[in-house]
Design a protein around this motif. Structure first.
Motif, mmCIF file in Angstrom:
data_model
loop_
_atom_site.group_PDB
_atom_site.id
_atom_site.type_symbol
_atom_site.label_atom_id
_atom_site.label_comp_id
_atom_site.label_asym_id
_atom_site.label_seq_id
_atom_site.Cartn_x
_atom_site.Cartn_y
_atom_site.Cartn_z
ATOM 1 N N VAL B 100 0.841 -1.207 0.000
ATOM 2 C CA VAL B 100 0.000 0.000 0.000
ATOM 3 C C VAL B 100 0.875 1.255 0.000
ATOM 4 O O VAL B 100 0.575 2.236 -0.674
ATOM 5 N N GLU B 103 1.989 2.634 -3.333
ATOM 6 C CA GLU B 103 0.981 3.142 -4.269
ATOM 7 C C GLU B 103 1.333 4.534 -4.782
ATOM 8 O O GLU B 103 1.635 5.437 -4.003
ATOM 9 N N ARG B 104 1.297 4.695 -6.136
ATOM 10 C CA ARG B 104 1.524 6.028 -6.692
ATOM 11 C C ARG B 104 0.407 6.450 -7.644
ATOM 12 O O ARG B 104 0.497 7.469 -8.300
ATOM 13 N N PHE B 105 -0.616 5.632 -7.730
ATOM 14 C CA PHE B 105 -1.773 5.921 -8.583
ATOM 15 C C PHE B 105 -1.344 6.321 -9.984
ATOM 16 O O PHE B 105 -1.875 7.258 -10.561
ATOM 17 N N ASP B 111 2.790 9.640 -4.599
ATOM 18 C CA ASP B 111 2.701 8.756 -3.448
ATOM 19 C C ASP B 111 2.378 9.573 -2.206
ATOM 20 O O ASP B 111 2.206 10.785 -2.266
ATOM 21 N N ALA B 376 -5.981 1.398 3.338
ATOM 22 C CA ALA B 376 -5.666 1.447 1.903
ATOM 23 C C ALA B 376 -6.821 2.071 1.137
ATOM 24 O O ALA B 376 -6.613 2.870 0.211
ATOM 25 N N SER B 379 -6.954 5.773 1.564
ATOM 26 C CA SER B 379 -5.960 6.503 0.763
ATOM 27 C C SER B 379 -6.390 6.620 -0.695
ATOM 28 O O SER B 379 -5.853 7.436 -1.431
ATOM 29 N N MET B 380 -7.362 5.803 -1.120
ATOM 30 C CA MET B 380 -7.803 5.878 -2.515
ATOM 31 C C MET B 380 -8.870 6.930 -2.750
ATOM 32 O O MET B 380 -9.030 7.427 -3.862
ATOM 33 N N PRO B 486 -6.591 1.895 -8.041
ATOM 34 C CA PRO B 486 -5.356 1.499 -7.370
ATOM 35 C C PRO B 486 -4.453 0.677 -8.289
ATOM 36 O O PRO B 486 -4.924 0.067 -9.249
ATOM 37 N N SER B 487 -3.168 0.696 -7.971
ATOM 38 C CA SER B 487 -2.231 -0.138 -8.722
ATOM 39 C C SER B 487 -2.386 -1.579 -8.265
ATOM 40 O O SER B 487 -3.131 -1.882 -7.342
ATOM 41 N N THR B 490 -1.727 -2.253 -4.351
ATOM 42 C CA THR B 490 -2.810 -1.945 -3.415
ATOM 43 C C THR B 490 -3.966 -2.916 -3.612
ATOM 44 O O THR B 490 -4.618 -3.329 -2.651
ATOM 45 N N THR B 491 -4.228 -3.256 -4.877
ATOM 46 C CA THR B 491 -5.321 -4.195 -5.128
ATOM 47 C C THR B 491 -5.059 -5.513 -4.420
ATOM 48 O O THR B 491 -5.951 -6.082 -3.795
#
Lengths: 644, 523
Positions: B100, B103-105, B111, B376, B379-380, B486-487, B490-491
């Motif tokens: 998590v 994650e940088r979307f 991040d 997580a 954060s999304m 999410p990348s 994270t998924t």
């Protein structure tokens, strides 16, 4: 899977043969819900049909199990199906299993049969709704959860089903949630039910402390050793749970608003099945109530109050669905009353529940059919003379009307009359109060149901402009016809030779011969006279040719206005619980006015008041945090030092 | 001049401590990578190294260490059932948490970490760093150091070792709390508060250790135990205050009332993935240490101090539950919820039975996975690029992002302890021993616990209602609250959390068995 034998009852054996398939009952509709929800738009085309088919499949399994049970001797019909070992933690075993017995199978057949008919009806009713796949998924989910509720072998698993039907019910009430009022209604149902659920969960907790386990076998076996205080507490807490789910006094306020959901939902959930779960819970817990007379009396009193309350409210409602909802509340009051009478009443409570399931579902579907023809108008003051254009609806509804009035030989007569008789059994003032309430309730019921019937189907046409009522399609009328047959005959069939009472006897116990304070023919006669008076008065005011029904409701007497406002239940809830709490937390709760509605919001607000005070300790200054810590250390050490 | 006694190296069972050695080696490597790897490949190198280290450590643990139950390093490290179980749980959870953090979307939101931790918030250096596209990844080695400290903490068989573990896990966490990319003032303030109060609580721990040394003449838990068993040592007055101060020092880390004040501030201020890591893993480590201290070290004196800790447990449940009612920020709300959960776990700890040890360990695992997944998801959910942590921003999320809302609802139901989720099994496993072997105080605590759960359940359900039944406020273009895609990392993390929540709810048998077999402490 078939190796578990409970010793407690002695009568419960491990399931074998057809009853071992009972898990299919739940899995079929659950699979339907999963396929429709996960499959997304791909299942749009066949989803509703699949859901209907699976619901019927569940009914077929239920029928097979039932036939297998009927082939067994009466003491071998209680069968336990162990599913899996849920929490196998050392000495704290918790198993998940199903209990197939006379009581649960009575419910299974009602739920799957009426449920499947309503699936069929919905095929017609929801035909043009773009989201009907989701609707059918929720219906299937509801059926699965309700079956789990009645088939569970422990209170904990009941709780799972209990929450499941609640969830499905909220989703369905709020199905048209683009309408804010409907979403609010869903919220209200949600919050009021939280109070009931808290009662049930505390009851389970207390059972665990008292009996060590929470499955029926252990609880029933342990009742004889438990203290009366504990049993009374458990009984009262279970009653709180039951009042929440079954819309009984004082947690009744959500049912009227729940009518916002689509009509098939009202028929299935808020008439035939879910709202009767409270009655099921009480009857299922009969061992506890039989050992705790005070709790049992509380059940009877709640039932008596609610049956009058619902009847009075029903007299003043012009919204056809709300009038039916008030009637449901009142009829469930009858069932609660019967369940609170002890062994003499259990079987009649369940029997009335079954007959009511048929005739009330039939009438709700009839109301849906009327609305379908009247462009979704629900105001009975704009109906009238529909007997001329909606023949099938008129006849099927009429049979339901005769049944709920308790006119012999229709269904309601056989079940309701027995409850009134049973209420008159006892000593002292009690039978006169309970029996009197049941008797008067029957008269009022006759009035308001006749009022509803006559305002809708008789009198002059008061239709709004541009409305051309027509009969509904066959998918809708066939279920109504089937239910009408049940409304007419079921009561007689179940009463024939006391068949149903004997059928349930192994579960709830047989009662000896007892005599009411009035003789039975007198009670029956009095009931019928009151029913005739109520119906006759309704005919005089609303039904005869010359009767004038104003299209705008007249102001009415004080009582009428009070009844129209649900006897001010919301105002009372608001004044007692909501206002003080809201004042305390107005500035703090994030979406008070919008997100949180209804009485239960206020209960939390009491906690909220404490919360907001405690919150002030959280100043954000690290020095005050450190001081609090130090104070805590000093307090702990100081207390320990003093105690030594 | 007398000869000094010859220095004798203690025997070390290297396989027993191999997982810890792997983690510390990975952390040191991470420092080198941070210093020398080229900027463009640094982030991926760090993520790969960190996850690889954690997985390798877990592999070593499962492969060799489980067969090397031993008390080693001269009695200061005990690698026994509970230690291995909790270390394993820590390694799995922290690798999920690292996913998590990575994650940088896809570059949309950046991040969660500031590009330049040393710069003043809002200063020109910071702006320049942001413009130049700096990205730092020191959070990964810091995480590994923290995990190393946690692993020492749960296996420390000596008060000094325990203190070292406490500091090794705390110091990186203080830094990580201050690393948030957005709302940096809040983040730095939180880090400072956490640090100051943490230092304060460490002082209590040390003070307690000193008193116990005075009582027993040793900091070794085994020697303390035998000193208590002997009855009297001539310094009896030091025992109870010492024990209480030690426990208080540890209770600070789990956020028990009244030592909880840092929790909401730190949870809110820290970068959200770090909050998830902190909430899940710190709790495991601190409760692991508490279990060892009170079950191994000072169990014999429990009748003298048990009621005091029971009072703290009740206070923790009540305050955590009640305060969660008025929270408007979802991270603060989960912080108070974690306080209430600490109280629930304490109820299990105070039952003093083997079943209680396994129940508590199960609870920690169930809660940890759900918590990491929940943070997580937080954060999304974003509005205008920054996290939408105010509850009102979550209104109507169910309509726009049904999957995200459904997953979050499931996790909330698990926190509430609804049957068929891991939360229910966990509460059951922790409360049942308290009822059967906790005596009157145990039953009382369980009743308070159930009532407190009902209050928190109301809070969680209200969020669900908010997501599904409340309409979202009108928002202008680009101002809608959205859940970013999410990348894969994270998924995976969320999926693991959800699967654990469901699996441990429906089929918890194997995990309870595992925890039950691992519940025996060694000396």
């Amino acid at each position: 899977m078939t190796s578990f034998i409970t010793e407690a009852g002695g009568a419960t054996v491990a399931a074998s043969g057809a009853p071992a398939l009972a898990w299919l009952l739940i899995v079929l509709p659950l699979a339907g819900a999963a396929i429709l929800l996960l499959g997304g738009r791909r299942t749009d085309s066949f989803g509703p049909l699949l859901a209907t088919a699976l619901s019927w499949g569940s009914f077929v399994v239920g029928a097979i199990v039932m036939i297998a049970l009927l082939g067994l001797p009466s003491d071998g019909r209680s069968q336990h199906l162990a599913l899996w070992n849920w929490v196998p933690a050392g000495s704290f075993q918790l198993d998940a299993g199903l209990l197939v017995d006379q009581l649960s199978m009575s419910f299974v057949l009602l739920i799957t049969f009426v449920g499947s008919l309503i699936h069929v009806y919905s095929l017609g009713y929801m035909e043009h709704d773009p989201d009907k796949r989701r609707f059918f998924a929720y219906l299937n989910l509801f059926v699965a959860a309700m079956l789990l509720l009645v088939l569970a072998d422990s209170y904990l698993l009941v709780f799972v089903g209990w929450e499941g039907v609640g969830l499905a019910s909220y989703l369905l009430i709020g199905f048209w949630n683009h309408n804010p009022a409907y979403a609010t209604a869903a919220n209200k149902a949600f919050f009021v039910n939280r109070v009931g659920d808290l009662g049930l969960s505390l009851a389970i907790m207390l059972m665990f402390v008292t009996f060590g386990k929470v499955d029926y076998a252990t609880v029933n076996a342990g009742v004889s050793q438990a203290s009366t205080t504990a049993l009374t507490a458990i009984g009262l807490l279970l009653l709180v749970g039951a009042t929440g789910k079954s819309a009984q006094f004082p947690l009744q306020s959500w049912l009227g608003d729940a009518m916002a959901g689509p009509t098939p939902v009202s028929a299935l959930i808020h008439a035939a099945t879910m709202v009767t779960a409270g009655v099921y819970l009480v009857v299922r817990s009969h061992a506890i109530y039989d050992a705790a007379p005070n709790a049992q009396l509380a059940v009877a009193i709640v039932g008596a109050i609610t049956l009058l309350y619902g009847a009075i409210v029903g007299c003043a409602k012009d919204d056809i669905k709300k009038a039916l909802a008030a009637s449901t509340m009142s009829q469930i009051g009858y069932m609660m009353l019967a369940a609170g009478l002890g062994p003499v009443g259990y079987a009649f409570a369940i029997m009335h529940l079954l007959t009511h399931g048929f005739f009330k579902a039939g009438m709700f579907l009839g109301a849906g059919s009327v609305m379908h023809g009247m462009k979704d108008n629900v105001n009975m003051r704009r109906f009238g003379a529909l007997s001329t254009v909606m023949k099938i609806t008129w006849v099927t509804f009429g049979l339901g009307w005769l049944a709920i009035l308790g006119v012999p030989p229709f269904s309601g007569f056989w079940s309701k009359d027995k409850i009134i008789e049973a209420a008159f059994i006892g000593e002292g003032i009690r039978p006169w109060l309970l029996g009197g309430a049941a008797l008067i309730g029957a008269g009022i019921t006759a009035f308001y149901m006749s009022r509803l019937f006559f305002m809708t189907f008789y009198g002059e046409k008061r239709w709004e402009k541009g409305v051309h009522p027509h009969e509904s399609p066959l998918t809708m009328t066939v279920p109504m016809m089937v239910l009408a047959v049940g409304s007419a005959l079921l009561g007689f069939v179940l009463s024939f030779n006391s068949m149903f009472v004997h059928w349930l006897a192994p579960v709830v116990g047989e009662h000896g011969e007892e005599h009411p304070v009035l003789s039975v023919p007198v009670i029956t006669g009095l009931t019928l006279v009151l029913v005739a008076l109520g119906a006759g008065y309704a005919w005089y005011v609303y039904g005869r040719k010359e009767a004038v029904v104003p299209t705008l409701a007249p102001e009415g007497s004080l009582l009428t206005r009070a009844a129209r406002a649900d006897l001010y239940q919301d105002a009372i809830n608001e004044g007692l619980f909501m206002r003080p709490g809201i004042h305390a937390t107005r500035a703090l709760v994030f979406a008070d006015a919008k997100g949180v509605d209804g009485a239960a919001g206020g209960l939390a607000a009491m906690v909220g008041g404490l919360s907001s005070r405690l919150r002030q300790l959280q100043t954000g200054y690290v020095r005050s945090y450190a001081l609090t810590m130090l104070a805590g250390v000093v307090a702990v050490l100081g207390t320990m030092w003093v105690m030594q | 001049m007398s000869a000094l006694p010859a220095f004798e190296a203690v025997a070390v069972d290297y396989w027993a401590v191999a997982p810890m050695l792997v983690v510390v080696a990975g952390a040191l490597l991470g420092v080198l990578v941070e210093a020398f790897a080229p900027r463009e490949s640094r982030h991926s190198a760090q993520v790969a190294l960190t996850v690889g280290t954690l997985v390798a450590a877990f592999g070593v643990l499962v492969w060799r260490s489980v067969n090397h139950h031993s008390v080693t390093f001269g009695g200061s490290v005990a690698v026994d059932g509970p230690a291995l179980f909790l270390q394993g749980a820590l390694l799995v959870m922290s690798s999920v948490a690292v996913l998590v953090m990575a994650e940088r979307f896809g570059g949309v939101g950046g991040d969660a970490f500031t590009p330049m931790g040393a710069s003043t918030p809002g200063s020109s250096q910071e702006a320049a760093a942001a413009k130049a596209g700096y990205a730092t990844s020191e959070v990964f080695p810091l995480t590994l150091f923290a995990v190393f400290g946690m692993m020492i903490f749960v296996s420390a068989n000596d008060l000094i070792t325990m203190f070292v573990g406490l500091e090794v896990l705390s110091l990186p966490l203080y830094v990580m709390t201050g690393l948030a990319r957005r709302r940096r003032l809040l983040s730095q303030e939180a880090a400072l508060k956490y640090f100051l109060l943490g230092a304060f609580s460490s002082a209590f721990f040390l003070f307690g250790a000193a008193l116990i040394y005075g009582f027993a003449g040793s900091t070794d838990l085994a020697k303390i135990q035998s000193a208590i068993a002997q009855g009297t040592t001539g310094m009896d007055g030091l025992l109870v205050p010492g024990v209480l101060l030690l426990i208080i020092g540890l209770l600070f880390k789990v956020g028990a009332v009244p030592f909880h004040m840092w929790t909401p501030d730190a949870y809110q201020g820290a970068p959200t993935p770090v909050t998830g890591f902190m909430a899940a893993c710190t709790k495991v480590a601190a409760f692991g240490a508490i279990l060892r201290l009170v079950y191994v070290g000072v169990e014999g004196s429990r009748w003298d101090w048990r009621l005091g800790i029971a009072a703290i447990a009740i206070l923790t449940m009540v305050v955590g539950a009640v305060l969660s009612v008025t929270q408007t920020d979802v991270k603060r709300l989960l912080a108070y919820s974690s306080i209430a959960h600490a109280g629930f776990i304490l109820v299990g700890v105070l039952a003093f039975s083997k079943a209680a040890v396994s129940g508590v360990m199960f609870y920690l695992v169930a809660y940890g996975f759900a918590t990491i997944a929940a943070f997580a998801i937080i954060s999304m959910v974003r509005q205008g690029g920054s996290e939408a942590s105010h509850l009102s921003q979550w209104a109507g999320l169910g309509k726009r992002h049904p999957v995200v809302a459904a997953v979050f609802s499931l996790l909330l139901l698990a926190f509430a302890g609804i049957p068929l989720t891991s939360g229910f099994t966990a509460k059951f496993a922790a409360f049942a021993p308290a009822v059967t072997s906790g005596g009157t105080a145990g039953v009382l605590m369980v009743i308070v616990g159930v009532l407190a759960s009902a209050v928190t359940a109301y809070v969680y359900v209200r969020i669900i209602v908010l997501m599904y039944f409340t309409a979202a406020p009108e928002a202008g273009e680009g101002e809608e609250v959205v859940a970013l895609m999410p990348s894969i990392g994270t998924t995976v993390a969320i999926t693991v959390g959800v699967l654990a929540t469901i699996l441990l709810g429906i089929w918890p048998g194997w995990a309870l068995d595992l925890a039950g077999r691992a519940a025996q402490f060694m000396l």
